[in-house]
Scaffold this active site. Structure first.
Site, PDB file in Angstrom:
ATOM      1  N   GLU A 167       0.796  -1.219   0.000  1.00 26.17           N
ATOM      2  CA  GLU A 167       0.000   0.000   0.000  1.00 26.17           C
ATOM      3  C   GLU A 167       0.835   1.279   0.000  1.00 26.17           C
ATOM      4  O   GLU A 167       0.858   2.030   0.996  1.00 26.17           O
ATOM      5  CB  GLU A 167      -0.980   0.001   1.183  1.00 26.17           C
ATOM      6  CG  GLU A 167      -1.943  -1.171   1.142  1.00 26.17           C
ATOM      7  CD  GLU A 167      -3.007  -1.150   2.240  1.00 26.17           C
ATOM      8  OE1 GLU A 167      -2.893  -0.325   3.167  1.00 26.17           O
ATOM      9  OE2 GLU A 167      -3.940  -1.965   2.171  1.00 26.17           O
ATOM     10  N   GLU A 352      -5.904  -8.241   0.066  1.00 26.62           N
ATOM     11  CA  GLU A 352      -6.576  -7.910   1.332  1.00 26.62           C
ATOM     12  C   GLU A 352      -8.022  -7.556   1.055  1.00 26.62           C
ATOM     13  O   GLU A 352      -8.317  -6.763   0.145  1.00 26.62           O
ATOM     14  CB  GLU A 352      -5.942  -6.687   2.023  1.00 26.62           C
ATOM     15  CG  GLU A 352      -4.645  -6.956   2.712  1.00 26.62           C
ATOM     16  CD  GLU A 352      -4.096  -5.728   3.436  1.00 26.62           C
ATOM     17  OE1 GLU A 352      -4.884  -4.869   3.878  1.00 26.62           O
ATOM     18  OE2 GLU A 352      -2.867  -5.636   3.544  1.00 26.62           O
TER      19      GLU A 352
HETATM   20  O1  IFM Z   1      -4.771  -3.265   8.876  1.00 22.28           O
HETATM   21  C1  IFM Z   1      -4.622  -2.701   7.620  1.00 22.28           C
HETATM   22  C2  IFM Z   1      -3.446  -3.320   6.895  1.00 22.28           C
HETATM   23  O2  IFM Z   1      -2.267  -3.188   7.614  1.00 22.28           O
HETATM   24  C3  IFM Z   1      -3.263  -2.649   5.554  1.00 22.28           C
HETATM   25  N1  IFM Z   1      -4.472  -2.606   4.808  1.00 22.28           N
HETATM   26  C4  IFM Z   1      -5.672  -2.156   5.464  1.00 22.28           C
HETATM   27  C5  IFM Z   1      -5.857  -2.893   6.779  1.00 22.28           C
HETATM   28  C6  IFM Z   1      -7.137  -2.408   7.475  1.00 22.28           C
HETATM   29  O3  IFM Z   1      -7.059  -1.043   7.747  1.00 22.28           O
END
Ligand code: IFM
Length: 443
Positions: A167, A352
């Site tokens: 990210e 994710e």
């Molecule tokens: O917890 C985070 C993760 O570290 C990165 N992506 C989003 C998740 C939820 O906020």
């Protein structure tokens, strides 16, 4: 009817994801301090000033956690290795215990039929490098490549895939422009530099690893559907600007050799000198792309503020505990848009997806029907994107465990497995069992 494994292509990977600082316990095993330790120790940054020093104590309980992955029927596990654990000062000395830990962890995955998906950087920048400017310092690219070489020298022969950065939008924008994550800067010059250096670090590490014979290299980007708060042209433009910052900057840097003009209109004067000369390195071929997706946001024009002249407004849909709207259609939109506009047939992974709630253990069980619906709706959106031509090869739930949710501390629970942060007891939630049933279905 809920989807099952049989509804996805042969070989499709199902897994869960975690990140080192959020679960391991940074106080254990000789890890060095990271900028998250100091950010959390500064009043006002994190709910109850909580930090990742103990977290889920995955450092000691990793076998239990891998067993939970296996028992769910997952065939892949996305984890991150901690730069501050491997190199406590960020450069130079290597922590042998850290290498041994990740070595055991990867072997533990393989022994349980889990394909290791490694992320090299999931936000725990060593404090010694933060002291030197961290992501605002161009040298971060070389420091990162050195770390990437050292850790993959130890485990790279057994991991199935390597992502450089998790990210970049959060690493750069959220942390240097909005100031909401470590190091907490609200500075456009710092942000412009971080927005570029994070991709420079990706490209530098990728080139280094490729030169060492490593394969299946990629990066994980996050995307957020940007909707206009109204149909007024000014709000439509505000949403387009946010879309360019969040959803186009990184993928266009990686695939088009330049950045969106709408964003350069604001960041251009603050960019590092000769940034254009780095774009070939940044645009090297990747083998796969990770897509993190959670929600959509509504943007309105805010003429009284500085560039990018936008504010967010609440949307009408049901929201998770993070206040994020539940909008599975957005995942379908990004997977098909990426295939159509950016990466063609490149393998995509949903790296994710998940949601936070205030889950509680009652009589030994955790009922989380909203999460169940959330996950199956996003799996359905993924399946629809595959049917419409997106080459999606896997789906990782965020997250295996309730964990340290950064500035939100331990209050927001994203896990398929509940963690009691006093006793560290793990209790699989109903969503975990629902997924396990779906994955047990014969292909
Ligand atoms: O917890 C985070 C993760 O570290 C990165 N992506 C989003 C998740 C939820 O906020």
């Amino acid at each position: 009817m809920r989807l099952t494994r049989a509804d996805f292509p042969q070989g499709f990977l199902f897994g869960a994801a975690t990140a080192a600082y959020q679960i391991e316990g940074s106080a254990f095993g000789g890890a060095g301090p990271s900028h998250w330790d100091t950010f959390a120790a500064t009043p006002g940054n994190v709910v109850r000033a909580e930090d990742g020093s103990r977290a889920c104590d995955h450092y000691h309980l990793w076998q239990t956690d891998l067993d939970l992955m296996q028992q769910a029927g997952f065939n892949a596990y996305r984890f991150s290795t901690s730069w501050a654990r491997v190199m406590p000062e960020g450069r130079g000395a290597v922590n042998r215990d850290a290498l041994d830990f990740y070595d055991r962890l990867v072997d533990g995955m393989l022994a349980r039929g889990l394909r290791p998906f490694q992320t090299l950087y999931h936000w725990d920048l060593p404090s010694a490098l933060a002291d030197l400017g961290g992501w605002t310092n161009r040298d971060v690219a070389l420091w990162f490549a050195d770390y990437a070489e050292i850790i993959t020298d130890r485990i790279g022969d057994r991991v199935a895939a390597i992502a450089t950065i998790n990210e970049p939008w959060c690493v750069a924008w959220l942390s240097h422009f909005l100031g909401l994550h470590a190091p907490g800067h609200r500075d456009i010059r710092a942000a412009a530099r971080a927005m570029h250096h994070v991709l420079l670090a990706h490209g530098t590490a990728l080139e280094r690893l490729r030169g060492l014979g490593r394969g299946n290299l990629g990066i994980v980007l996050n995307f957020e559907h940007a909707a206009p708060a109204s149909q007024e042209p000014a709000d439509v433009l505000a949403a387009a600007t946010q879309d360019a910052i969040f959803n186009r900057w990184f993928i266009e840097g990686l695939t088009r050799g330049t950045y969106p003009a709408e964003v350069l209109a604001g960041l251009g004067p603050h960019m590092p000198q000769d940034w254009q000369a780095d774009m070939t390195l940044i645009g090297q071929k990747i083998d796969w792309l990770g897509v993190n997706y959670y929600t959509r946001a509504h943007h309105a024009f805010a003429p009284e503020t500085a560039w990018p002249h936008t504010v967010t407004r609440p949307g009408p849909l049901p929201k998770t505990r993070m206040g994020w709207e539940i909008y599975p259609e957005g995942l379908y939109g990004f997977l098909t848009r990426l295939a159509r506009d950016h990466v063609g047939n490149l393998p995509l992974f949903v790296t994710e997806n998940g949601m936070a709630d205030a889950d509680q253990v009652l009589n030994g069980t955790v009922n989380d029907p909203v999460r169940e619906d959330f996950l199956f709706a996003h799996l359905a959106a993924t399946r629809r994107a595959i049917a419409d031509g997106a080459n999606v090869q896997g789906f990782f739930c965020w997250s295996l465990l309730d964990n340290y949710e950064w500035a939100e501390g331990y209050e927001k629970r994203f896990g398929l497995v509940h963690v009691d942060f006093e006793t560290l007891r793990r209790t699989p939630k109903a969503s975990y069992h629902a997924l396990a049933r779906a994955l047990a279905h014969p292909v």
